[in-house]
Write a protein that holds these residues in place. Structure first.
Motif, PDB file in Angstrom:
ATOM      1  N   ASN A  80       0.822  -1.210   0.000  1.00 56.78           N
ATOM      2  CA  ASN A  80       0.000   0.000   0.000  1.00 56.78           C
ATOM      3  C   ASN A  80       0.858   1.262   0.000  1.00 56.78           C
ATOM      4  N   VAL A  81       1.866   1.286   0.873  1.00 63.09           N
ATOM      5  CA  VAL A  81       2.741   2.460   0.942  1.00 63.09           C
ATOM      6  C   VAL A  81       3.511   2.620  -0.371  1.00 63.09           C
ATOM      7  N   ALA A  82       4.006   1.501  -0.906  1.00 59.88           N
ATOM      8  CA  ALA A  82       4.724   1.562  -2.177  1.00 59.88           C
ATOM      9  C   ALA A  82       3.833   2.103  -3.282  1.00 59.88           C
ATOM     10  N   MET A  83       2.568   1.721  -3.262  1.00 55.93           N
ATOM     11  CA  MET A  83       1.638   2.175  -4.296  1.00 55.93           C
ATOM     12  C   MET A  83       1.451   3.688  -4.248  1.00 55.93           C
ATOM     13  N   VAL A  84       1.200   4.239  -3.046  1.00 57.66           N
ATOM     14  CA  VAL A  84       0.965   5.681  -2.972  1.00 57.66           C
ATOM     15  C   VAL A  84       2.256   6.453  -3.251  1.00 57.66           C
ATOM     16  N   ASN A  90      -8.896  18.839  -3.463  1.00 56.35           N
ATOM     17  CA  ASN A  90      -8.118  17.773  -4.091  1.00 56.35           C
ATOM     18  C   ASN A  90      -6.887  17.428  -3.272  1.00 56.35           C
ATOM     19  N   THR A  91      -6.262  18.460  -2.721  1.00 54.97           N
ATOM     20  CA  THR A  91      -5.081  18.225  -1.886  1.00 54.97           C
ATOM     21  C   THR A  91      -5.457  17.469  -0.621  1.00 54.97           C
ATOM     22  N   MET A  92      -6.585  17.822  -0.011  1.00 56.89           N
ATOM     23  CA  MET A  92      -7.017  17.124   1.194  1.00 56.89           C
ATOM     24  C   MET A  92      -7.394  15.679   0.888  1.00 56.89           C
ATOM     25  N   ARG A  93      -8.000  15.454  -0.276  1.00 59.73           N
ATOM     26  CA  ARG A  93      -8.343  14.081  -0.663  1.00 59.73           C
ATOM     27  C   ARG A  93      -7.057  13.251  -0.839  1.00 59.73           C
ATOM     28  N   SER A  94      -6.041  13.853  -1.429  1.00 56.78           N
ATOM     29  CA  SER A  94      -4.775  13.147  -1.613  1.00 56.78           C
ATOM     30  C   SER A  94      -4.101  12.865  -0.272  1.00 56.78           C
ATOM     31  N   ASP A 116      -5.601  12.524   2.636  1.00 55.34           N
ATOM     32  CA  ASP A 116      -6.373  11.474   3.285  1.00 55.34           C
ATOM     33  C   ASP A 116      -6.019  10.104   2.706  1.00 55.34           C
ATOM     34  N   HIS A 117      -5.882  10.050   1.379  1.00 57.72           N
ATOM     35  CA  HIS A 117      -5.508   8.812   0.693  1.00 57.72           C
ATOM     36  C   HIS A 117      -4.150   8.325   1.188  1.00 57.72           C
ATOM     37  N   PHE A 118      -3.201   9.245   1.325  1.00 58.80           N
ATOM     38  CA  PHE A 118      -1.851   8.904   1.779  1.00 58.80           C
ATOM     39  C   PHE A 118      -1.879   8.403   3.221  1.00 58.80           C
ATOM     40  N   LEU A 123      -2.313   0.332  11.696  1.00 60.43           N
ATOM     41  CA  LEU A 123      -1.012  -0.322  11.884  1.00 60.43           C
ATOM     42  C   LEU A 123      -0.475  -0.149  13.301  1.00 60.43           C
ATOM     43  N   GLY A 124      -1.299   0.444  14.186  1.00 65.79           N
ATOM     44  CA  GLY A 124      -0.854   0.661  15.556  1.00 65.79           C
ATOM     45  C   GLY A 124      -0.096   1.951  15.750  1.00 65.79           C
ATOM     46  N   LEU A 125      -0.016   2.802  14.720  1.00 69.17           N
ATOM     47  CA  LEU A 125       0.689   4.072  14.833  1.00 69.17           C
ATOM     48  C   LEU A 125      -0.241   5.138  15.398  1.00 69.17           C
ATOM     49  N   SER A 126       0.337   6.075  16.135  1.00 69.50           N
ATOM     50  CA  SER A 126      -0.455   7.210  16.617  1.00 69.50           C
ATOM     51  C   SER A 126      -0.747   8.139  15.442  1.00 69.50           C
ATOM     52  N   GLU A 127      -1.645   9.084  15.657  1.00 66.85           N
ATOM     53  CA  GLU A 127      -1.971  10.029  14.608  1.00 66.85           C
ATOM     54  C   GLU A 127      -0.736  10.816  14.174  1.00 66.85           C
ATOM     55  N   VAL A 128       0.088  11.207  15.157  1.00 66.83           N
ATOM     56  CA  VAL A 128       1.308  11.951  14.825  1.00 66.83           C
ATOM     57  C   VAL A 128       2.263  11.069  14.024  1.00 66.83           C
ATOM     58  N   GLU A 129       2.410   9.813  14.423  1.00 67.48           N
ATOM     59  CA  GLU A 129       3.296   8.903  13.690  1.00 67.48           C
ATOM     60  C   GLU A 129       2.789   8.631  12.281  1.00 67.48           C
ATOM     61  N   MET A 130       1.474   8.579  12.112  1.00 60.51           N
ATOM     62  CA  MET A 130       0.916   8.413  10.769  1.00 60.51           C
ATOM     63  C   MET A 130       1.284   9.602   9.888  1.00 60.51           C
ATOM     64  N   ASP A 131       1.124  10.802  10.425  1.00 60.28           N
ATOM     65  CA  ASP A 131       1.451  12.004   9.657  1.00 60.28           C
ATOM     66  C   ASP A 131       2.947  12.066   9.354  1.00 60.28           C
ATOM     67  N   LEU A 132       3.788  11.764  10.353  1.00 56.47           N
ATOM     68  CA  LEU A 132       5.232  11.807  10.143  1.00 56.47           C
ATOM     69  C   LEU A 132       5.684  10.750   9.137  1.00 56.47           C
ATOM     70  N   SER A 133       5.045   9.591   9.158  1.00 56.77           N
ATOM     71  CA  SER A 133       5.388   8.540   8.196  1.00 56.77           C
ATOM     72  C   SER A 133       5.022   8.965   6.781  1.00 56.77           C
ATOM     73  N   ALA A 134       3.833   9.551   6.634  1.00 62.69           N
ATOM     74  CA  ALA A 134       3.419  10.036   5.316  1.00 62.69           C
ATOM     75  C   ALA A 134       4.357  11.133   4.828  1.00 62.69           C
TER      76      ALA A 134
END
Length: 259
Positions: A111-115, A142-146, A148-150, A157-168
């Protein structure tokens, strides 16, 4: 590459136009040219000739209106840049907006590789977007949709909201840096008139006269790499770096699962 900056114009006006808020609607008689027509024309110019070719006059002429009429729709180029970024992040002409995808968390690497590859393709379609700094994010639909998709590929995956954002952000930064080299390579060919292979063949005879033995590791690695792919293989480099990035994320996700 010279850089523009998103969010340099009036942020309220940009948001009103991007979201179609009542405060941003044009008063007075309707014109034949819609806001979306102007933004689409600007994107086409940038795709074909680069962001430097985009001006309010050039965009107005592209849709058959006077430069002064342009300002009845968009206040200036700074706001136009924000609108362009958001429009480019949307579906291509003729495409429809898909429903949000429910990703299988057990296939998170895929999934990550795809995005990441989707983002790379976006930059290759719109290389001018690399020249607009987005420290102040473009908060259009459009930017917000992208975004959200990311984020969705990191959900569950057990990540916090901050970790999700930092990973993206980490993945996006990697793609941004990796694809810049591809765009630079095409710019170098245009500006020098030489392909990378032609450049390599031009300097090769001189390289044979130079003693590289004081640089033993480079002297060992360089010829192997040069024989394999010359000055670079951007697809190979991108996929290699992406896999290493995924390896690092896997360590983080495993630790979160064990905590």
């Amino acid at each position: 590459m010279s850089e523009e900056i998103a969010g340099r114009g009036d942020p309220r006006r940009a948001l009103e136009l991007m979201w179609g808020l009542s405060e941003g609607r044009k008063r007075g008689p309707r014109t034949k040219v819609a806001l979306a027509d102007l933004v689409a024309a600007a994107v086409r110019i940038a795709d074909a000739e680069g962001i430097e070719a985009v001006s309010t006059r050039r965009v107005a002429e592209a849709v058959g209106m006077s430069p002064m009429s342009f300002y009845t729709h968009i206040p200036d180029k700074t706001v136009l840049l924000d609108l362009m970024l958001d429009a480019a992040a949307g579906p291509a002409e003729g495409e429809t907006v898909d429903e949000p995808i429910a990703f299988d968390p057990t296939r998170w690497r895929d999934n990550v590789a795809m995005v990441a590859r989707e983002l790379r393709s976006f930059y290759l379609r719109h290389p001018w977007a690399l020249q607009i700094g987005t420290h102040r994010p473009v908060l259009g639909p459009n930017t917000m949709r992208s975004y959200d998709h990311f984020l969705t590929v990191f959900d569950g995956l057990g990540l916090s909201e901050v970790e999700m954002d930092l990973s993206a952000t980490m993945v996006a930064n990697y793609v941004h840096g990796a694809v810049r080299d591809v765009v630079r390579a095409s710019m170098v060919k245009e500006q020098t008139g030489l392909s990378d292979d032609e450049w390599w063949y031009a300097v090769a005879p001189l390289l044979e006269q130079i003693d590289f033995s004081p640089y033993p590791v480079a002297n060992r690695v360089g010829p192997v790499v040069g024989e394999l792919y010359g000055l670079g293989d951007p697809d190979r480099a991108f996929e290699f770096g992406l896999e290493r990035l995924l390896d690092g994320l896997e360590v983080l996700i495993r630790r979160k699962g064990e905590a």
